[in-house]
Design an enzyme around this catalytic site. Structure first.
Site, mmCIF file in Angstrom:
data_model
loop_
_atom_site.group_PDB
_atom_site.id
_atom_site.type_symbol
_atom_site.label_atom_id
_atom_site.label_comp_id
_atom_site.label_asym_id
_atom_site.label_seq_id
_atom_site.Cartn_x
_atom_site.Cartn_y
_atom_site.Cartn_z
ATOM 1 N N LYS A 1 -9.905 -2.938 8.330
ATOM 2 C CA LYS A 1 -8.605 -2.527 8.861
ATOM 3 C C LYS A 1 -8.795 -2.130 10.325
ATOM 4 O O LYS A 1 -9.434 -1.114 10.621
ATOM 5 C CB LYS A 1 -8.079 -1.349 8.031
ATOM 6 C CG LYS A 1 -6.877 -0.625 8.600
ATOM 7 C CD LYS A 1 -6.549 0.563 7.688
ATOM 8 C CE LYS A 1 -5.556 1.524 8.310
ATOM 9 N NZ LYS A 1 -5.250 2.644 7.396
ATOM 10 N N GLU B 1 0.853 -1.183 0.000
ATOM 11 C CA GLU B 1 0.000 0.000 0.000
ATOM 12 C C GLU B 1 0.892 1.237 0.000
ATOM 13 O O GLU B 1 1.797 1.348 0.825
ATOM 14 C CB GLU B 1 -0.879 0.013 1.251
ATOM 15 C CG GLU B 1 -1.551 1.339 1.550
ATOM 16 C CD GLU B 1 -2.026 1.452 2.991
ATOM 17 O OE1 GLU B 1 -2.093 2.598 3.492
ATOM 18 O OE2 GLU B 1 -2.317 0.421 3.623
#
Length: 207
Positions: A128, A40
């Site tokens: 998350k 990411e």
């Protein structure tokens, strides 16, 4: 790309955020070429969209490259245009619906039961658990009671030892920034190779 299956298989997502775009790009390439291929790139880093675009060009269409710190629908559009294959948000924001509208998988930030339920209702591909540093293990165990089938990815303050414990407690994967990347995305690569080896070992043990 099947994002959820990639999380389940790789068990580790590297998070790159830096003040030097060239160093950030080199860091992404080093991670992927060293076997940590789920990466990411945070949009809060310097020139992050160009980092994503250049990494996509070098790594090809199959690279597991996403954009993080995605907050708005505009962020989603710009990330997709740069070549991000998925988005990561710090919370439940308008970016979740915008990601789903574009067909992008989205890892949605949440911390409380209400936020987890809201993230799922908004279309989160996975949740998350953020921030998951102090107390994250106990929180994960508690949340897995009412949400046993939710794919949780703890992020924030996750070092190798904490990551190992979180994966053993049922996290589908962990997201790791500075404990893995250090200051490589700012141009200081000291120790990066050793940290990559340590975290690859962690993910391998948990697979």
């Amino acid at each position: 790309m099947e994002f959820l299956s990639s999380l389940q298989t790789r068990r580790l997502m590297a998070i790159v955020r830096g003040s030097d775009a060239d160093a950030a790009l080199d860091t992404v390439l080093t991670l992927v070429r060293s076997g940590i291929d789920l990466v990411e790139v945070s949009l809060s880093g310097t020139d992050a969209l160009n980092v994503i675009a250049k990494a996509r060009a070098k790594l090809g269409p199959g690279a597991l490259l996403g954009a993080g710190t995605v907050l708005t629908p505009r962020d989603v559009l710009r990330a997709a245009d740069a070549g991000a294959a998925y988005t990561v948000t710090p919370a439940v924001t308008e970016a979740v619906a915008a990601s789903r509208a574009l067909g992008l998988p989205v890892l949605v930030g949440a911390l409380t039961p209400t936020e987890v339920a809201t993230a799922l209702a908004a279309g989160a591909t996975a949740v998350k658990l953020f921030p998951a540093g102090q107390g994250g293990l106990e929180l994960l165990r508690a949340l897995r009671g009412p949400f046993p089938d939710v794919p949780f990815v703890p992020v924030g303050g996750v070092d190798a030892a904490t990551g190992r414990a979180l994966l053993a407690a049922g996290a589908v994967a962990v997201g790791v920034g500075s404990p893995l990347v250090g200051r490589a995305a700012d141009g200081d690569t000291a120790g990066l190779t050793d940290r990559i080896a340590a975290f690859r070992s962690l993910a391998g043990e948990a697979s």
